[in-house]
Design an enzyme around this catalytic site. Structure first.
Site, PDB file in Angstrom:
ATOM      1  N   ARG A 256     -10.261  16.157 -19.990  1.00 59.14           N
ATOM      2  CA  ARG A 256      -9.173  15.518 -20.742  1.00 59.14           C
ATOM      3  C   ARG A 256      -7.845  16.149 -20.366  1.00 59.14           C
ATOM      4  O   ARG A 256      -7.731  17.369 -20.254  1.00 59.14           O
ATOM      5  CB  ARG A 256      -9.410  15.678 -22.249  1.00 59.14           C
ATOM      6  CG  ARG A 256     -10.698  15.010 -22.651  1.00 59.14           C
ATOM      7  CD  ARG A 256     -10.936  14.994 -24.139  1.00 59.14           C
ATOM      8  NE  ARG A 256     -12.248  14.406 -24.403  1.00 59.14           N
ATOM      9  CZ  ARG A 256     -12.785  14.313 -25.611  1.00 59.14           C
ATOM     10  NH1 ARG A 256     -12.130  14.768 -26.672  1.00 59.14           N
ATOM     11  NH2 ARG A 256     -13.967  13.752 -25.764  1.00 59.14           N
ATOM     12  N   GLU A 343     -13.382  21.558 -35.949  1.00 58.14           N
ATOM     13  CA  GLU A 343     -14.226  20.454 -35.494  1.00 58.14           C
ATOM     14  C   GLU A 343     -15.131  20.865 -34.337  1.00 58.14           C
ATOM     15  O   GLU A 343     -14.694  21.455 -33.358  1.00 58.14           O
ATOM     16  CB  GLU A 343     -13.324  19.294 -35.042  1.00 58.14           C
ATOM     17  CG  GLU A 343     -14.124  18.107 -34.550  1.00 58.14           C
ATOM     18  CD  GLU A 343     -13.235  17.063 -33.878  1.00 58.14           C
ATOM     19  OE1 GLU A 343     -12.009  17.077 -34.111  1.00 58.14           O
ATOM     20  OE2 GLU A 343     -13.776  16.254 -33.126  1.00 58.14           O
ATOM     21  N   SER A 346     -18.018  14.984 -33.621  1.00 55.08           N
ATOM     22  CA  SER A 346     -17.407  13.806 -34.188  1.00 55.08           C
ATOM     23  C   SER A 346     -18.388  12.670 -33.973  1.00 55.08           C
ATOM     24  O   SER A 346     -18.790  12.395 -32.844  1.00 55.08           O
ATOM     25  CB  SER A 346     -16.097  13.539 -33.451  1.00 55.08           C
ATOM     26  OG  SER A 346     -15.328  12.600 -34.159  1.00 55.08           O
ATOM     27  N   ARG A 384     -16.439  24.527 -28.821  1.00 57.20           N
ATOM     28  CA  ARG A 384     -16.171  24.934 -30.202  1.00 57.20           C
ATOM     29  C   ARG A 384     -17.346  25.746 -30.761  1.00 57.20           C
ATOM     30  O   ARG A 384     -17.186  26.540 -31.680  1.00 57.20           O
ATOM     31  CB  ARG A 384     -15.942  23.701 -31.089  1.00 57.20           C
ATOM     32  CG  ARG A 384     -14.802  22.835 -30.638  1.00 57.20           C
ATOM     33  CD  ARG A 384     -13.461  23.515 -30.893  1.00 57.20           C
ATOM     34  NE  ARG A 384     -12.359  22.813 -30.238  1.00 57.20           N
ATOM     35  CZ  ARG A 384     -11.797  21.690 -30.681  1.00 57.20           C
ATOM     36  NH1 ARG A 384     -12.240  21.138 -31.786  1.00 57.20           N
ATOM     37  NH2 ARG A 384     -10.810  21.141 -30.025  1.00 57.20           N
TER      38      ARG A 384
END
Length: 418
Positions: A256, A343, A346, A384
């Site tokens: 990304r 987070e 998701s 994460r």
RNA sequence: GGAGAGAUGGCCGAGUUGGCUGAAGGCGCACGCCUGCUAAGCGUGUAAUCGACUAACCUCGAUUCGAGGGUUCGAAUCCCUCUCUCUCCGCCA
């Protein structure tokens, strides 16, 4: 993509619902264009019907020339009308392509992400009787991660995993894939990491979010998530009802650009241009997608529970869910040094939004073709997860206790020390 | 990278001297018959999308033979571009 029929039939209601996720939403001339398209089509059908009849006469006519002359002009009119019809259709498609999915009734209405509803909290927040360090310092001390050298070869926001760091990462990925394939019934895939624009259109990363993607000189894009490749496995397919639900998983790196996200910087692995993720994707019968979302969330949670990481389940608000989603549940893990949840997963129910864009259908028992519902969830992202594991399992000496479930993947070692 | 062959319905596969082909035939599937059960057999049906009509069914019109463009009154069939697949050569982890 939304069904234009639905918009046509109750435009006010659709607009009202969409405004809860994006207050600037509007579709301008869509409905007029739609009307125009229908009129054009009716006229075209009529003209073509005449032409087809005459053409059949020509085949049998004695004096072909006379009939041909009479059709010539008709054909030219048809061609002109077809051109303008194409323009109308293109405009309609451009508008439809950027309209997001309609949020589910149950999603809290707000534009403030802080209004996300906490649905569940699991695990105890640990207390440490020594000065804790963050994952960057610990990993640096143990020579597990090296961001400076990553920057040298690739630039900012890349990670270089070394030694036990690399092995821990690999252990995590293997562990997660094993759980999802052996306990939850997912079929594992290894997919291409470069995909074409059409595939990104299906998942709704294009055309609206091109700036988030890395593009190559061959017009292929690096995957922002393996959701793209996993969902596109069934693009243009007709799936038989008995095959549903279909559950796919796979590990891929994710790329990304994170354009515009500088500034709200976070140290270490939290936000990088390339990270590792195991993705879960389901194709289900429309009646089952709500249940499937619950299921997919629980599959992601299972990983956290096996790793004994405290987490909470959040239902995102209308203003915060992704473009294709009708409802999104986030899982957040406890990061001790930040003293908050962050987070790690998701999970979204995209209903028929992606299926319509990718033309993914199934045959109902009565023979009717319908769009499937697609769901996706991270199961999970290590960028994460690894920080959480490192920080939660640190010792006063700066070592890391390896979670028990990962030891079989780490040659049995119990801790990572110097 | 070079040379050649190909892409047709859920699948396989005819059709390429342009009109009678939305498309033969087969498989699969659905329903019915037959049958003690199973198997086999027989019969009928079986593409999608958009639109008109309808309470609905039916019926009718348009479009679609990899994608896009062109020639023509008319294209699955002719021409061009692109994508993909296969075979051979080259290169290579």
């Amino acid at each position: 993509m939304l069904d234009i029929k639905m918009i046509r039939e109750n435009p006010e209601e659709v607009e009202k619902k969409l405004k809860t996720r994006d207050d600037k939403i509007s579709w301008g001339e869509l409905l007029e264009l739609d009307k125009k398209r229908k009129e054009n089509q009716a006229e075209l059908d009529e003209l073509k019907s005449v032409r087809n009849k005459k053409n059949k006469e020509i085949a049998k006519a004695e004096d072909k020339k006379a009939v041909i002359d009479s059709v010539r002009e008709l054909s030219s009119n048809i061609k002109d009308l077809e051109m303008s019809q194409k323009e109308v259709e293109n405009s309609i498609n451009e508008i439809l392509a950027v309209i997001p999915n309609i949020p589910s009734e149950d999603v809290p209405i707000s534009f403030d992400e802080e209004d996300a509803k906490t649905i569940k909290i699991w695990g105890d927040i640990p207390e440490f009787d020594f000065e804790i360090k963050d994952h960057v310092d610990i990993a640096d001390g143990l020579k597990m991660l090296d961001f400076e050298r990553a920057a040298k070869m690739s630039g900012a926001r890349f990670a270089l995993y070394r030694g036990e760091g690399a092995r821990l990462e690999r252990a995590l990925l293997n562990f997660m894939l094993d759980v999802q394939t052996t306990k939850h019934g997912y079929t594992e895939f290894m997919t291409p990491y470069l995909v074409n624009a059409q595939s990104l259109f299906t998942t709704s990363n294009l055309p609206k979010f091109e700036e988030d993607l890395f593009k190559t000189q061959d017009d292929l894009y690096l995957l922002p998530t393996s959701e793209v490749s996993l969902v596109n496995i069934h693009r243009d397919d007709i799936i038989s009802q008995e095959e549903l639900p279909i559950k796919y998983t796979g590990y891929t790196p994710c790329f990304r650009r994170e354009a515009g996200s500088y500034g709200k910087d976070l140290r270490g692995l939290i936000r990088t241009h390339q990270f590792n993720k195991v993705e879960l994707v389901q194709f289900v019968h429309p009646d089952r997608s709500s249940d499937a979302l619950e299921e997919i969330v629980s599959h992601a949670e299972k990983i956290l529970e096996l790793l004994n990481i405290p987490y909470r389940r959040q239902m995102l608000v209308t203003g915060d869910i992704s473009n294709a989603s009708s409802m999104t549940i986030d899982l957040e893990v406890w990061i001790p040094t930040q003293n908050k949840y962050r987070e790690v997963s998701s999970c979204s129910n995209c209903t028929d939004f992606q299926a319509r864009r990718g033309n993914i259908r199934f045959k109902e028992k009565d023979g009717k073709l319908r769009f499937v519902h697609t769901l996706n969830g991270s199961g999970l992202a290590t960028s994460r997860l690894l920080p959480a594991i490192i920080e939660l399992n640190q010792t006063e000496e700066g070592y890391i206790i390896v979670p028990e479930v990962l030891r079989p993947y780490m040659n049995g070692i119990e801790k990572i020390a110097k």
